[in-house]
Design an enzyme around this catalytic site. Sequence first.
Site, PDB file in Angstrom:
ATOM      1  CE  LYS A 183      -8.732  14.322  15.652  1.00 43.08           C
ATOM      2  NZ  LYS A 183      -9.085  13.292  14.657  1.00 43.08           N
ATOM      3  CE  LYS A 230      -6.824   5.666   9.284  1.00 46.23           C
ATOM      4  NZ  LYS A 230      -7.777   6.075  10.640  1.00 46.23           N
ATOM      5  N   GLY A 239      -3.814  16.556  11.353  1.00 46.37           N
ATOM      6  CA  GLY A 239      -3.569  16.809   9.790  1.00 46.37           C
ATOM      7  C   GLY A 239      -3.355  18.432   9.950  1.00 46.37           C
ATOM      8  CG  ASN A 240      -5.743  21.079  12.492  1.00 48.63           C
ATOM      9  OD1 ASN A 240      -5.488  20.021  13.012  1.00 48.63           O
ATOM     10  ND2 ASN A 240      -5.995  22.010  13.085  1.00 48.63           N
ATOM     11  CE  LYS A 257      -4.645  12.122  12.953  1.00 49.90           C
ATOM     12  NZ  LYS A 257      -5.890  11.458  12.290  1.00 49.90           N
TER      13      LYS A 257
END
Length: 314
Positions: free
Chosen positions: A277, A131, A13-14, A215
Amino acid sequence: MENSKTIVIALGGNAILMPGQKGTAEEQMENVNKTCVQVAQMVKKGMRVVITHGNGPQVGNILIQNGSATERVPAMPLYICGAQSQGLIGYMIQQQLVNKFQEMGIEKSVVTLVTQMVVDKEDAAFKNPSKPIGLFYSKEYAQKAMDEKGEYWIEDSGRGWRKVVPSPEPIRIVEIDCILNLINNGSIVIANGGGGIPVIENEGKYKGIEAVIDKDFGGAKLALYVNADAFMILTDVPKVYINYKKPEQKPLDEVSVDEIERLQKEGHFKAGSMGPKVEACRRFVTAGGKRAIITSLDTALEALEGKAGTRIVK
């Protein structure tokens, strides 16, 4: 570094919206512009790059826009909002990357593909929404939404209440043949944004379903489909750490799948941040991928050369 390697880059997102920013088009475009410098340099070195990305803040904003205008226009369901976010983020990356190519003398086409991900309608996640999406609200607002709309809301980390939706496992990318054809024709493809638009399949027909796919898990699935030489997650820290933010904090450089599994079981990686991740990288390598990398935006090239980041290998 060898040429003609296929690298799947998952932008966090960053890369699109920094913490504390309002989320204007200008802010997001500027962030994407900086991100595309690294990507363009990889392409300049002869790598085949496939890009995927998160979409949490953007979908949250779209949902707010939907909710604020219901008296004038019908609100769209979550999966339609996910498709919208793929288009708007893809457009920004696509445009800025082409601009970088122009500056660097690279002749490559860039294309964004709206991508659907098949999920199982019997997935246990549909019975246990978990979520968080969108902004933080008061307990009173959340309670009203639960009572009147039958939604699920949770108190999130002391910051307020957020709506939660199911997060089923990704099974299959519907448009994978299109993605592979585009890659083989030399295009830079932006696909599977936000993990893909969740759909269920019935006798070859597809239908959207109210859910959000992780994601990173979606990115790992994409990387396996395209037989990537490396799956790279770009985030806001240069490496993965154990004992994060504790006196005994330690960075991880190159670790095996077995070692990362041991560290996962010890609880080093939190579900809301580094956990997905690390798990996505573990899945990629376990399923046959060569290596997975987690690093920051500004150390991506160094990480590919083995000089930065955390690398997870067999």
